[in-house]
Design an enzyme around this catalytic site. Sequence first.
Site, PDB file in Angstrom:
ATOM      1  CB  ILE A 199      18.942  -9.055 -22.222  1.00 51.52           C
ATOM      2  CG1 ILE A 199      19.904  -8.409 -23.361  1.00 51.52           C
ATOM      3  CG2 ILE A 199      19.758  -9.201 -20.973  1.00 51.52           C
ATOM      4  CD1 ILE A 199      20.341  -6.798 -22.922  1.00 51.52           C
ATOM      5  CB  VAL A 284      13.191  -2.576 -19.428  1.00 49.11           C
ATOM      6  CG1 VAL A 284      12.533  -3.551 -18.234  1.00 49.11           C
ATOM      7  CG2 VAL A 284      14.201  -1.612 -19.060  1.00 49.11           C
ATOM      8  CG  ASP A 326      23.269  -0.444 -30.422  1.00 51.50           C
ATOM      9  OD1 ASP A 326      23.007  -1.294 -31.558  1.00 51.50           O
ATOM     10  OD2 ASP A 326      23.501  -1.332 -29.382  1.00 51.50           O
ATOM     11  CG  HIS A 458      20.106 -37.180 -46.267  1.00 55.12           C
ATOM     12  ND1 HIS A 458      18.997 -36.815 -45.211  1.00 55.12           N
ATOM     13  CD2 HIS A 458      20.315 -38.491 -45.848  1.00 55.12           C
ATOM     14  CE1 HIS A 458      18.400 -37.872 -44.497  1.00 55.12           C
ATOM     15  NE2 HIS A 458      19.493 -38.739 -44.954  1.00 55.12           N
TER      16      HIS A 458
HETATM   17  P1  FAD Z   1      28.753  -0.397 -28.851  1.00 56.38           P
HETATM   18  O1  FAD Z   1      29.201  -1.916 -29.070  1.00 56.38           O
HETATM   19  O2  FAD Z   1      27.806   0.051 -27.994  1.00 56.38           O
HETATM   20  O3  FAD Z   1      30.112   0.593 -28.883  1.00 56.38           O
HETATM   21  C1  FAD Z   1      30.141   1.861 -28.706  1.00 56.38           C
HETATM   22  C2  FAD Z   1      31.449   2.108 -28.365  1.00 56.38           C
HETATM   23  O4  FAD Z   1      31.675   3.532 -28.168  1.00 56.38           O
HETATM   24  C3  FAD Z   1      31.862   1.738 -26.746  1.00 56.38           C
HETATM   25  O5  FAD Z   1      32.949   1.170 -26.819  1.00 56.38           O
HETATM   26  C4  FAD Z   1      31.922   2.913 -26.010  1.00 56.38           C
HETATM   27  O6  FAD Z   1      32.906   3.004 -25.136  1.00 56.38           O
HETATM   28  C5  FAD Z   1      32.225   4.108 -27.220  1.00 56.38           C
HETATM   29  N1  FAD Z   1      31.891   5.316 -26.873  1.00 56.38           N
HETATM   30  C6  FAD Z   1      30.515   6.000 -26.696  1.00 56.38           C
HETATM   31  N2  FAD Z   1      30.798   7.189 -26.489  1.00 56.38           N
HETATM   32  C7  FAD Z   1      31.849   7.717 -26.613  1.00 56.38           C
HETATM   33  C8  FAD Z   1      32.525   8.878 -26.517  1.00 56.38           C
HETATM   34  N3  FAD Z   1      31.868   9.978 -26.441  1.00 56.38           N
HETATM   35  N4  FAD Z   1      33.823   9.002 -26.873  1.00 56.38           N
HETATM   36  C9  FAD Z   1      34.598   7.749 -27.078  1.00 56.38           C
HETATM   37  N5  FAD Z   1      33.990   6.495 -27.170  1.00 56.38           N
HETATM   38  C10 FAD Z   1      32.718   6.354 -27.059  1.00 56.38           C
HETATM   39  N6  FAD Z   1      23.858  -8.174 -30.565  1.00 56.38           N
HETATM   40  C11 FAD Z   1      24.058  -9.179 -31.741  1.00 56.38           C
HETATM   41  O7  FAD Z   1      24.056  -8.896 -32.906  1.00 56.38           O
HETATM   42  N7  FAD Z   1      24.073 -10.592 -31.329  1.00 56.38           N
HETATM   43  C12 FAD Z   1      24.192 -10.984 -30.057  1.00 56.38           C
HETATM   44  O8  FAD Z   1      24.221 -12.141 -29.700  1.00 56.38           O
HETATM   45  C13 FAD Z   1      24.098  -9.615 -28.979  1.00 56.38           C
HETATM   46  N8  FAD Z   1      23.916 -10.101 -27.572  1.00 56.38           N
HETATM   47  C14 FAD Z   1      24.121  -9.112 -26.601  1.00 56.38           C
HETATM   48  C15 FAD Z   1      23.748  -9.476 -25.324  1.00 56.38           C
HETATM   49  C16 FAD Z   1      24.077  -8.448 -24.500  1.00 56.38           C
HETATM   50  C17 FAD Z   1      23.959  -8.713 -23.218  1.00 56.38           C
HETATM   51  C18 FAD Z   1      23.940  -7.258 -24.891  1.00 56.38           C
HETATM   52  C19 FAD Z   1      23.739  -6.082 -23.848  1.00 56.38           C
HETATM   53  C20 FAD Z   1      23.738  -6.802 -26.098  1.00 56.38           C
HETATM   54  C21 FAD Z   1      23.881  -7.854 -27.200  1.00 56.38           C
HETATM   55  N9  FAD Z   1      23.805  -7.338 -28.478  1.00 56.38           N
HETATM   56  C22 FAD Z   1      23.961  -8.320 -29.405  1.00 56.38           C
HETATM   57  C23 FAD Z   1      23.708  -6.077 -28.850  1.00 56.38           C
HETATM   58  C24 FAD Z   1      25.176  -5.638 -29.469  1.00 56.38           C
HETATM   59  O9  FAD Z   1      25.996  -5.899 -28.406  1.00 56.38           O
HETATM   60  C25 FAD Z   1      25.021  -3.949 -29.950  1.00 56.38           C
HETATM   61  O10 FAD Z   1      23.999  -4.006 -31.003  1.00 56.38           O
HETATM   62  C26 FAD Z   1      26.324  -3.754 -30.607  1.00 56.38           C
HETATM   63  O11 FAD Z   1      27.363  -3.798 -29.623  1.00 56.38           O
HETATM   64  C27 FAD Z   1      26.065  -2.334 -31.050  1.00 56.38           C
HETATM   65  O12 FAD Z   1      27.587  -1.890 -31.592  1.00 56.38           O
HETATM   66  P2  FAD Z   1      27.932  -0.456 -31.679  1.00 56.38           P
HETATM   67  O13 FAD Z   1      29.280  -0.304 -32.191  1.00 56.38           O
HETATM   68  O14 FAD Z   1      26.896   0.328 -32.499  1.00 56.38           O
HETATM   69  O15 FAD Z   1      27.910   0.323 -30.284  1.00 56.38           O
HETATM   70  P1  NAD Z   2      14.486  -6.167 -25.669  1.00 54.96           P
HETATM   71  O1  NAD Z   2      13.699  -4.989 -26.373  1.00 54.96           O
HETATM   72  O2  NAD Z   2      14.518  -7.366 -26.512  1.00 54.96           O
HETATM   73  O3  NAD Z   2      13.356  -6.742 -24.451  1.00 54.96           O
HETATM   74  C1  NAD Z   2      12.912  -5.714 -23.506  1.00 54.96           C
HETATM   75  C2  NAD Z   2      11.628  -6.239 -22.969  1.00 54.96           C
HETATM   76  O4  NAD Z   2      11.229  -5.777 -21.691  1.00 54.96           O
HETATM   77  C3  NAD Z   2      10.486  -6.218 -23.965  1.00 54.96           C
HETATM   78  O5  NAD Z   2       9.774  -7.162 -23.907  1.00 54.96           O
HETATM   79  C4  NAD Z   2       9.644  -4.924 -23.263  1.00 54.96           C
HETATM   80  O6  NAD Z   2       7.925  -5.079 -23.465  1.00 54.96           O
HETATM   81  C5  NAD Z   2       9.911  -5.442 -21.757  1.00 54.96           C
HETATM   82  N1  NAD Z   2       9.719  -4.225 -20.658  1.00 54.96           N
HETATM   83  C6  NAD Z   2       9.926  -2.979 -21.148  1.00 54.96           C
HETATM   84  N2  NAD Z   2       9.576  -2.254 -20.159  1.00 54.96           N
HETATM   85  C7  NAD Z   2       9.289  -3.058 -19.127  1.00 54.96           C
HETATM   86  C8  NAD Z   2       8.486  -2.887 -17.762  1.00 54.96           C
HETATM   87  N3  NAD Z   2       8.759  -1.846 -17.067  1.00 54.96           N
HETATM   88  N4  NAD Z   2       8.411  -3.918 -17.157  1.00 54.96           N
HETATM   89  C9  NAD Z   2       8.297  -5.193 -17.527  1.00 54.96           C
HETATM   90  N5  NAD Z   2       8.706  -5.271 -18.892  1.00 54.96           N
HETATM   91  C10 NAD Z   2       9.083  -4.387 -19.500  1.00 54.96           C
HETATM   92  O7  NAD Z   2      15.509  -5.508 -24.744  1.00 54.96           O
HETATM   93  P2  NAD Z   2      16.811  -6.422 -23.913  1.00 54.96           P
HETATM   94  O8  NAD Z   2      16.447  -7.848 -23.864  1.00 54.96           O
HETATM   95  O9  NAD Z   2      16.964  -5.327 -22.886  1.00 54.96           O
HETATM   96  O10 NAD Z   2      17.912  -6.125 -25.094  1.00 54.96           O
HETATM   97  C11 NAD Z   2      18.335  -4.962 -25.580  1.00 54.96           C
HETATM   98  C12 NAD Z   2      18.488  -5.123 -26.877  1.00 54.96           C
HETATM   99  O11 NAD Z   2      19.954  -5.645 -27.065  1.00 54.96           O
HETATM  100  C13 NAD Z   2      17.732  -6.170 -27.895  1.00 54.96           C
HETATM  101  O12 NAD Z   2      16.576  -5.309 -28.425  1.00 54.96           O
HETATM  102  C14 NAD Z   2      18.791  -6.422 -28.899  1.00 54.96           C
HETATM  103  O13 NAD Z   2      18.534  -5.240 -29.867  1.00 54.96           O
HETATM  104  C15 NAD Z   2      19.977  -6.411 -28.265  1.00 54.96           C
HETATM  105  N6  NAD Z   2      20.495  -7.870 -27.943  1.00 54.96           N
HETATM  106  C16 NAD Z   2      20.437  -8.534 -29.019  1.00 54.96           C
HETATM  107  C17 NAD Z   2      20.875 -10.110 -28.578  1.00 54.96           C
HETATM  108  C18 NAD Z   2      20.883 -10.885 -29.724  1.00 54.96           C
HETATM  109  O14 NAD Z   2      21.110 -10.543 -30.817  1.00 54.96           O
HETATM  110  N7  NAD Z   2      21.091 -12.284 -29.469  1.00 54.96           N
HETATM  111  C19 NAD Z   2      20.975 -10.314 -27.486  1.00 54.96           C
HETATM  112  C20 NAD Z   2      20.739  -9.407 -26.099  1.00 54.96           C
HETATM  113  C21 NAD Z   2      20.530  -8.059 -26.564  1.00 54.96           C
END
Ligand code: FAD
Ligand code: NAD
Length: 479
Positions: A199, A284, A326, A458
């Site tokens: 992130i 983080v 997740d 290519h």
């Molecule tokens: P989530 O997408 O978190 O969905 C969980 C759902 O459960 C939510 O809608 C929530 O409202 C619902 N929920 C939770 N508790 C309850 C409850 N008690 N009752 C009813 N509903 C509930 N991953 C990638 O693969 N590619 C990327 O490019 C990527 N980019 C990212 C960028 C950012 C900024 C972030 C934060 C994450 C990114 N991720 C990316 C990670 C990705 O978003 C997650 O891995 C993915 O969304 C997980 O899917 P999930 O269905 O397990 O959970």
């Molecule tokens: P990350 O695990 O990728 O990176 C977090 C970083 O923060 C690590 O390098 C860690 O060492 C550092 N860190 C932890 N505690 C710290 C502290 N106290 N001070 C300074 N550095 C610290 O996690 P993220 O970037 O928060 O993203 C969360 C997760 O969301 C990712 O691991 C990934 O699974 C998912 N995500 C995926 C994508 C993608 O697929 N392109 C994009 C965004 C997020």
Amino acid sequence: MVPRKDSPEDAAAFDVAVVGAGPGGYVAAIRCAQLGLRTVCIDKWTDPRGRPALGGTCLNVGCIPSKALLDSSHHFHCLSHLFPEHGISVDGARIDVAAMQSRKNRVVASLGRGVAGLLRKNGVELVTGAARLTEDGAVEIAGSPPRSLRPRHVVLAAGSVPAAIEAAPTDGARIVDSEGALAFDEPPRRLAVIGAGVIGLELGSVWNRLGSEVVLLEALDDFLPGADRDVAKHSLRIFRRQGLDVRLGQRVTGCEPGGEAVTVHFEDSHGAHRIEADRLVVAVGRRPATEALGLEEAGIDRDERGFIRVDGFGRTSREGVWAIGDCAPGPMLAHRASEDGISVAERIAGGKSRIDHHTVPWVIYTHPEIAWVGRTESELDDAGIAWRSGRFPFAASGRALAAGDAEGFVKVVSDETTDEILGVHVLGAQASELIAEAVTAMEFQASAEDLARTVHAHPTLAEGLHEAALAVDERAIHL
Ligand code: FAD
Ligand code: NAD
């Protein structure tokens, strides 16, 4: 209001209740319905107008909005950094951040409607509200009206939320998490990010391209420890050259938000330091959203980090309750959550699917992109597995040079004895697309020789993968 218990239409009416409509939950629900199971999908996420917002973290505040901003900011960056090389010049280019954000919001809204349409089309009932399991196996929904369901199976797909650190509590104003960093209404002049992970790099890149001075404070001494060491080393050099001030080995000790800025205090081996920033993003890591699911009452085990314990089929410690995505251990990625969902749905319907995370690809959508699948050379060393590898730089690729986008390389790692591909690592333009071929090859347990004998069009970037496979056997043609 007291939840209705065992009302005639709800009692045992559903085969499956899926908790969460993120990429794990909504995909699991659709697959269950395709297999003839009567399915309800429950999610509590609503938009600012109180309407259901489907798609979870991925669609609302994750994958999709971040990629929309990465694409917009990349186009802007190309105006000054890539187009002049192609003989294209534009005077007075400027970015309208409000328009960029509106476009992002439209993309999210449109895909959200798409998810709702898919659930409807497949006959999945959608319920809005927070779900909680009870000791006797019911699913209580704090919605309007509240409901109590007794499905045969429950799939927990509750996802994750941003991890917090005491040294930098978010305030939604100066100090924000990734959701806040996706919604800035202008590029902060000085942006500090805690964490140089996925992130930090993606959102740091967005705002850096739009003019912010970006400092990333990373606790570890190693950059991207999960990536190939050559990829990490080269990409760090590129990101620093682009203007991302990545500082490794920094321990953040505290923050002081003021009216106009936030002061961030941190320490490294040389002593204590501080920087001033207009905004601070805390990136983080993420933690599973498993506290409010009633897991203890329902007798469902979690591990020490809060993830729901599952076996290789997604089964929790309670019969009939499954967990995916997740909220269960494994890569926190959208495509992994979806594949878990399909596998669990097929198991519930009596199939033999199994969850396998070995060939889940990772992508970091910086420019150049980083993508990999399988194991790194260091991981193989640690496991005592002998390997050989071949590497091909995009600087020797005709397609990459024609595009003016030739940074990075492809590396193929294979077993020294059997030549089976054990890992593929890409730093380069469109690495996210190139990695798909490597994933397919690994799923079919292909050897580097198999890839080397496959005809690639290519001129394409995919020829880089072909050449890297040839290079494993020291017979690359264009090196
Ligand atoms: P989530 O997408 O978190 O969905 C969980 C759902 O459960 C939510 O809608 C929530 O409202 C619902 N929920 C939770 N508790 C309850 C409850 N008690 N009752 C009813 N509903 C509930 N991953 C990638 O693969 N590619 C990327 O490019 C990527 N980019 C990212 C960028 C950012 C900024 C972030 C934060 C994450 C990114 N991720 C990316 C990670 C990705 O978003 C997650 O891995 C993915 O969304 C997980 O899917 P999930 O269905 O397990 O959970
Ligand atoms: P990350 O695990 O990728 O990176 C977090 C970083 O923060 C690590 O390098 C860690 O060492 C550092 N860190 C932890 N505690 C710290 C502290 N106290 N001070 C300074 N550095 C610290 O996690 P993220 O970037 O928060 O993203 C969360 C997760 O969301 C990712 O691991 C990934 O699974 C998912 N995500 C995926 C994508 C993608 O697929 N392109 C994009 C965004 C997020």
